[in-house]
Scaffold this active site. Structure first.
Site, PDB file in Angstrom:
ATOM      1  N   SER A   1      -6.726   5.803   1.375  1.00  0.00           N
ATOM      2  CA  SER A   1      -6.785   4.527   0.653  1.00  0.00           C
ATOM      3  C   SER A   1      -8.233   4.076   0.650  1.00  0.00           C
ATOM      4  CB  SER A   1      -5.898   3.468   1.334  1.00  0.00           C
ATOM      5  OG  SER A   1      -4.546   3.793   1.200  1.00  0.00           O
TER       6      SER A   1
ATOM      7  N   LYS B   1      -2.775   1.071  -5.560  1.00  0.00           N
ATOM      8  CA  LYS B   1      -2.567   0.954  -4.118  1.00  0.00           C
ATOM      9  C   LYS B   1      -3.039  -0.407  -3.612  1.00  0.00           C
ATOM     10  CE  LYS B   1      -1.540   1.969   0.106  1.00  0.00           C
ATOM     11  NZ  LYS B   1      -1.944   3.145   0.882  1.00  0.00           N
TER      12      LYS B   1
ATOM     13  N   LYS C   1      -8.876  -3.076   6.095  1.00  0.00           N
ATOM     14  CA  LYS C   1      -9.787  -2.356   5.207  1.00  0.00           C
ATOM     15  C   LYS C   1      -9.320  -2.468   3.758  1.00  0.00           C
ATOM     16  CE  LYS C   1      -9.128   2.058   5.114  1.00  0.00           C
ATOM     17  NZ  LYS C   1      -8.585   2.294   3.750  1.00  0.00           N
TER      18      LYS C   1
END
Length: 299
Positions: free
Chosen positions: A103, A179, A247
């Site tokens: 990701s 995502k 993150k």
């Protein structure tokens, strides 16, 4: 999805997610070569039938498909273009396909995909996932893919073993953008479930039954079904890390700031995750968000 015949697959980065991906591919009959800087993680998979590679280049050279599962764009860039990285695999093979299941931010994805293609001719599919290690082991991941139609279709030879839902969202970077949407919804959902569990407990309700009581109603969700009982039991068995979610939330905020998008819930849940990390909970499972209700104490 119909299973494809066994493929030669490298998995680079075998932490919680990467090791689950590698184990599932082994179970499905693929020839799996693994590389990680942590030799113990590689050794554990070698005992299960994977071939251990000494470098990312060696893993890539032995494979037709290269899956990366890494923590950041900077780490991915080193794995691709650093010393003995994927790009150093000889001979360069334009039929080899890179499937990045990390990701990372969409802009970095587009930059790295273009650079890999220019240096090696390799295709690049950004294929971030939802479902975590448990779904990977069952071959039931949801994967949102970005890349050319041909590359995304070729990746099915491997993705069919890992996914229940595999959708091309557009060109390079589109998977990672999707995502970010997924992570924003999940982060808000995790916090909502944590608060709901604590509210139930404060009212004398058995919070472990919430997912059953609310099944089929508007409050029902996969997050409630999976994490409601886990949070109620204070079960912090690792399935994902809080710092990894932070993150991703920071990537959401950076994207939103660039587009001047007001996302107030994204800001609030990002601050909550920063507080968890500041309290030393970054490496813990998402369910450890329950510690916010006892001053982040570990007992």
């Amino acid at each position: 999805m119909a299973m494809q015949p066994g493929q030669r697959v490298a998995v680079i980065g075998v932490g919680i997610m990467g090791s689950a991906i590698a184990r599932r591919l082994l179970e499905c009959g693929h020839a799996v070569c693994v590389f990680d800087l942590d030799a113990a993680k590689v050794a554990a998979l070698a005992q299960q039938g994977a071939h251990a590679a000494g470098t990312a280049a060696a893993a890539a050279a032995a494979s037709d498909f290269v899956i990366t599962s890494l923590n950041s764009a900077a780490v991915l860039e080193r794995a691709l273009f650093g010393e003995a990285g994927v790009a150093a695999a000889a001979p360069a093979d334009p039929q080899r396909l890179l499937i990045d299941m990390s990701s990372i931010d969409p802009a970095s994805t587009r930059r790295l995909a273009q650079s890999l293609r220019e240096r090696t001719g390799m295709g690049f599919v950004d294929a971030p996932l939802s479902g975590g290690a448990p779904k990977a082991l069952l071959g039931q991941l949801t994967v949102m893919a970005g890349g050319s139609e041909d590359d995304v279709a070729r990746a099915r030879a491997v993705m069919d073993s890992l996914c229940a839902n595999y959708t091309r969202m557009g060109e390079s970077g589109a998977g990672q953008t999707t995502k970010l949407v997924n992570q924003l919804l999940c982060a808000i959902g995790f916090q909502a479930v944590a608060e709901a569990v604590r509210l139930a407990e404060a009212g004398g309700v058995d919070a472990s039954k919430l997912h059953t009581a609310l099944a089929g109603g508007r409050a029902d969700s996969q997050i409630l079904r999976e994490f409601g009982p886990k949070m109620a039991a204070r079960d912090f068995t690792p399935t994902g890390r809080i710092d990894n979610m932070l993150k991703d939330l920071e990537a959401v905020q950076a994207f939103a700031q660039g587009e001047r998008l007001p996302l107030p819930l994204a800001g609030a849940v990002s601050e909550l995750h920063r507080a968890f990390v500041a309290a030393g909970l970054g490496a813990e499972d998402t369910a450890a968000m329950m510690r916010q209700f006892n001053g982040y104490a570990r007992d």
